[in-house]
Design an enzyme around this catalytic site. Structure first.
Site, PDB file in Angstrom:
ATOM      1  N   HIS A 306       0.695  -1.361  -0.109  1.00  0.00           N
ATOM      2  CA  HIS A 306       0.058   0.082  -0.104  1.00  0.00           C
ATOM      3  C   HIS A 306       0.826   1.360  -0.058  1.00  0.00           C
ATOM      4  O   HIS A 306       0.734   2.119  -0.822  1.00  0.00           O
ATOM      5  CB  HIS A 306      -0.856   0.071   1.192  1.00  0.00           C
ATOM      6  N   GLU A 310       1.156   3.968  -3.229  1.00  0.00           N
ATOM      7  CA  GLU A 310       0.810   5.226  -3.110  1.00  0.00           C
ATOM      8  C   GLU A 310       1.899   6.258  -3.398  1.00  0.00           C
ATOM      9  O   GLU A 310       1.585   7.230  -4.135  1.00  0.00           O
ATOM     10  CB  GLU A 310       0.153   5.616  -1.566  1.00  0.00           C
ATOM     11  N   LYS A 313       2.721   6.195  -7.169  1.00  0.00           N
ATOM     12  CA  LYS A 313       1.547   6.769  -7.901  1.00  0.00           C
ATOM     13  C   LYS A 313       1.831   8.245  -8.309  1.00  0.00           C
ATOM     14  O   LYS A 313       1.766   9.032  -8.970  1.00  0.00           O
ATOM     15  CB  LYS A 313       0.370   6.545  -7.480  1.00  0.00           C
ATOM     16  N   ASN A 314       2.378   8.888  -6.853  1.00  0.00           N
ATOM     17  CA  ASN A 314       2.604  10.235  -6.780  1.00  0.00           C
ATOM     18  C   ASN A 314       3.729  10.773  -7.568  1.00  0.00           C
ATOM     19  O   ASN A 314       3.596  11.723  -8.198  1.00  0.00           O
ATOM     20  CB  ASN A 314       2.831  10.574  -5.090  1.00  0.00           C
TER      21      ASN A 314
HETATM   22  N1  LIG Z   1       6.262  13.064  -5.431  1.00  0.00           N
HETATM   23  C1  LIG Z   1       5.494  14.185  -5.479  1.00  0.00           C
HETATM   24  N2  LIG Z   1       5.836  15.255  -6.310  1.00  0.00           N
HETATM   25  C2  LIG Z   1       5.088  16.471  -6.455  1.00  0.00           C
HETATM   26  N3  LIG Z   1       3.914  16.545  -5.567  1.00  0.00           N
HETATM   27  C3  LIG Z   1       3.724  15.628  -4.917  1.00  0.00           C
HETATM   28  C4  LIG Z   1       4.168  14.335  -4.737  1.00  0.00           C
HETATM   29  N4  LIG Z   1       3.731  13.560  -3.823  1.00  0.00           N
HETATM   30  C5  LIG Z   1       2.635  14.251  -3.237  1.00  0.00           C
HETATM   31  N5  LIG Z   1       2.683  15.375  -3.777  1.00  0.00           N
HETATM   32  C6  LIG Z   1       1.480  16.468  -3.877  1.00  0.00           C
HETATM   33  O1  LIG Z   1       0.984  16.304  -2.540  1.00  0.00           O
HETATM   34  C7  LIG Z   1      -0.598  15.981  -2.652  1.00  0.00           C
HETATM   35  C8  LIG Z   1      -1.040  14.971  -1.781  1.00  0.00           C
HETATM   36  O2  LIG Z   1      -0.654  13.776  -2.098  1.00  0.00           O
HETATM   37  P1  LIG Z   1      -1.603  12.401  -1.504  1.00  0.00           P
HETATM   38  O3  LIG Z   1      -0.810  11.457  -2.076  1.00  0.00           O
HETATM   39  O4  LIG Z   1      -1.739  12.735  -0.325  1.00  0.00           O
HETATM   40  O5  LIG Z   1      -2.937  12.757  -2.422  1.00  0.00           O
HETATM   41  P2  LIG Z   1      -3.268  12.682  -3.803  1.00  0.00           P
HETATM   42  O6  LIG Z   1      -2.137  11.984  -4.603  1.00  0.00           O
HETATM   43  O7  LIG Z   1      -3.891  14.056  -4.451  1.00  0.00           O
HETATM   44  O8  LIG Z   1      -4.389  11.709  -3.780  1.00  0.00           O
HETATM   45  P3  LIG Z   1      -4.727  10.193  -3.309  1.00  0.00           P
HETATM   46  O9  LIG Z   1      -3.132   9.810  -2.861  1.00  0.00           O
HETATM   47  O10 LIG Z   1      -5.566  10.237  -2.204  1.00  0.00           O
HETATM   48  O11 LIG Z   1      -5.036   9.543  -4.321  1.00  0.00           O
HETATM   49  C9  LIG Z   1      -0.838  15.609  -4.144  1.00  0.00           C
HETATM   50  O12 LIG Z   1      -1.960  16.148  -4.706  1.00  0.00           O
HETATM   51  C10 LIG Z   1       0.506  16.291  -4.801  1.00  0.00           C
HETATM   52  O13 LIG Z   1       0.157  17.821  -5.076  1.00  0.00           O
END
Ligand SMILES: Nc1ncnc2c1ncn2[C@@H]1O[C@H](COP(=O)(O)OP(=O)(O)OP(=O)(O)O)[C@@H](O)[C@H]1O
Length: 438
Positions: A306, A310, A313-314
């Site tokens: 998990h 996650e 994907k980010n």
């Molecule tokens: N590796 C990264 N590079 C740039 N921005 C990031 C990265 N990881 C997270 N973020 C920013 O942080 C925000 C929050 O991330 P988070 O994983 O909590 O939620 P999400 O990706 O928007 O949605 P979810 O993970 O719930 O599908 C993202 O919308 C993005 O703007």
């Protein structure tokens, strides 16, 4: 659904909520071994039959007392009812009447088991949290010197002799109890989505853009507690169900030889697939994995998958959006796994443009996302525990950090705005730290 908590039930819940939760460590959870005896499982059931209602009761109390009308939101009430109903189901389950000698055998296993009976490795405080960070209620306020004394009497694990001649009532109770847990686990599948829905209802009603610190820390406690409850339930169900031939490296849902490289490779493939699908790419940005292929440690594979999925994907999303969907080639995201004595650390480095420093605190808050359109929240949409019904809700990072902290690890993020982000996932390999509930 016409179930409604009675006043009497709410009184009982209030009583249970006076007692503190008892944290269990990963190491304690694996002491059961691959095939625990009927007696051992019964002891664990007895522990859970008190511990789970205590944990559920704390949640009911908190949900009832949420500030600013949040407790009035229909979805929040729905979640509250689930917790109360599950509390009731566990507490009304009839316990078997046991003969005195059986009770003796269960209570003093050492006498019957070459003195090795109730050995237990103690859980040490969780290093990833400040004391009381995720604690439910002000402990100490337990009246009748309740908490502590009560706690000492209950043990999660006690090895009970395995001679096999346990009365059939014991076995019958074990399987009834496991069935009851199974039903509860299913009922609570949709808790994260439904709670998220409740927060949305609140934000709309109050016209709020963000949630305040109070609600943020409530959600942290709430989801952390949910991880613990589901861990104990999932573990108990898996231990009870000995019908199928199991992998010998598994104790319940814990794998004593979780292979980091295999899991990381799988998470990479899944994240790339989702990315290709979402952006309609012929090929998702590449990910390079550097990891000793023989690196195994004791962990819950579901949790690790998990967190990796996650964060990957980010990274992939950031890379695609920073460089444009029409690019043929993207910079490679690197996943480096380091093996220390205390921690296994996984670093995920992307060149996705990073995050402005002012937005860093926000990435840990629930509901912070830079996705424009939050997807439609249908609580029945995907009830599976780990897969991504949360895409674009901003739950990915905060929930992953809770998973990491749950077993004494942590999740940290460092960004270079204009270049990329490094995420550090620390996994504690000593695994004797307690669940962060006290
Ligand atoms: N590796 C990264 N590079 C740039 N921005 C990031 C990265 N990881 C997270 N973020 C920013 O942080 C925000 C929050 O991330 P988070 O994983 O909590 O939620 P999400 O990706 O928007 O949605 P979810 O993970 O719930 O599908 C993202 O919308 C993005 O703007």
């Amino acid at each position: 659904m016409s179930w409604k908590a009675s006043e009497r039930l709410m009184d009982t819940i209030r009583h249970y909520a006076n007692f503190p939760a008892t944290g269990v460590s990963l190491r304690q959870m694996v002491q059961f071994g691959e095939r625990p005896s009927v007696g051992t499982l019964f002891r664990a059931s007895q522990f859970l039959a008190e511990e789970l209602p205590i944990r559920l009761a704390h949640r009911v109390e908190e949900l009832t007392n949420l500030p600013d009308g949040l407790n009035e939101m229909p979805s929040v009430k729905k979640v509250l009812d689930w917790y109360a109903q599950s509390f009731e189901e566990i507490t009304v389950l009839p316990r078997p009447n046991l003969e005195r000698d059986i009770r003796e055998r269960l209570l003093n296993p050492g006498k019957f088991y070459n003195g090795r009976g109730s050995m237990l490795s103690e859980a040490i405080p969780n290093p990833s949290i400040r004391e009381g960070q995720y604690a439910s209620a002000p402990v100490g306020n337990t009246g009748m010197n309740g908490g502590r004394k009560h706690q000492g009497a209950r043990r999660y694990f006690a090895m009970v002799d395995d001679t096999g001649d346990w009365p059939p009532e014991l076995q019958a109770y074990n399987s009834k109890f496991a069935q009851c847990l199974h039903k509860i686990k299913r009922r609570h599948d949709g808790v994260v989505t439904t709670m998220a829905q409740g927060i949305l209802e609140y934000k709309r009603k109050r016209q709020r853009m963000q949630i305040d610190n109070n609600i943020q820390s409530f959600l942290d406690r709430f989801y952390m507690s949910r991880i613990g409850i589901r861990m104990l339930i999932g573990q108990h169900i898996a231990l009870t169900d000995q019908s199928h031939h199991r992998d010998p490296t598994y104790v319940g849902i814990i794998c004593t030889k979780t292979n980091v490289r295999d899991l990381a490779q799988e998470a990479i493939e899944n994240a790339r697939f989702v990315c290709e699908d979402h952006y309609g790419l012929f090929e998702a940005p590449k990910v390079q994995l550097v990891c000793n292929p023989d690196l195994n440690f004791m962990y819950v594979p579901g949790h690790l998958s998990h967190m990796l999925f996650e964060t990957l994907k980010n990274s992939l999303r950031a890379v695609v959006e920073a460089h444009g969907q029409d690019k043929q080639e993207f910079p490679v995201t690197k996943v480096i796994v380091a093996e220390g004595r205390e921690d296994i650390t996984i670093k995920i480095s992307d060149e996705g443009g990073g995050i402005p420093r002012s937005a860093i605190p926000l990435v840990w808050t629930y509901m912070y996302t830079t996705v424009d359109r939050t997807p439609n929240l249908d609580p029945d949409f995907d009830k599976s525990d780990f897969k991504a019904p949360m895409a674009g809700f901003g739950y990915g990072l905060p929930i992953s950090r809770l998973y990491a902290r749950y077993f004494g690890g942590d999740l940290k993020l460092i960004s270079m705005e204009g270049y990329g982000t490094d995420v550090y996932l620390h996994l504690n390999r000593l695994s004797s730290s307690s669940e962060p509930l006290q």
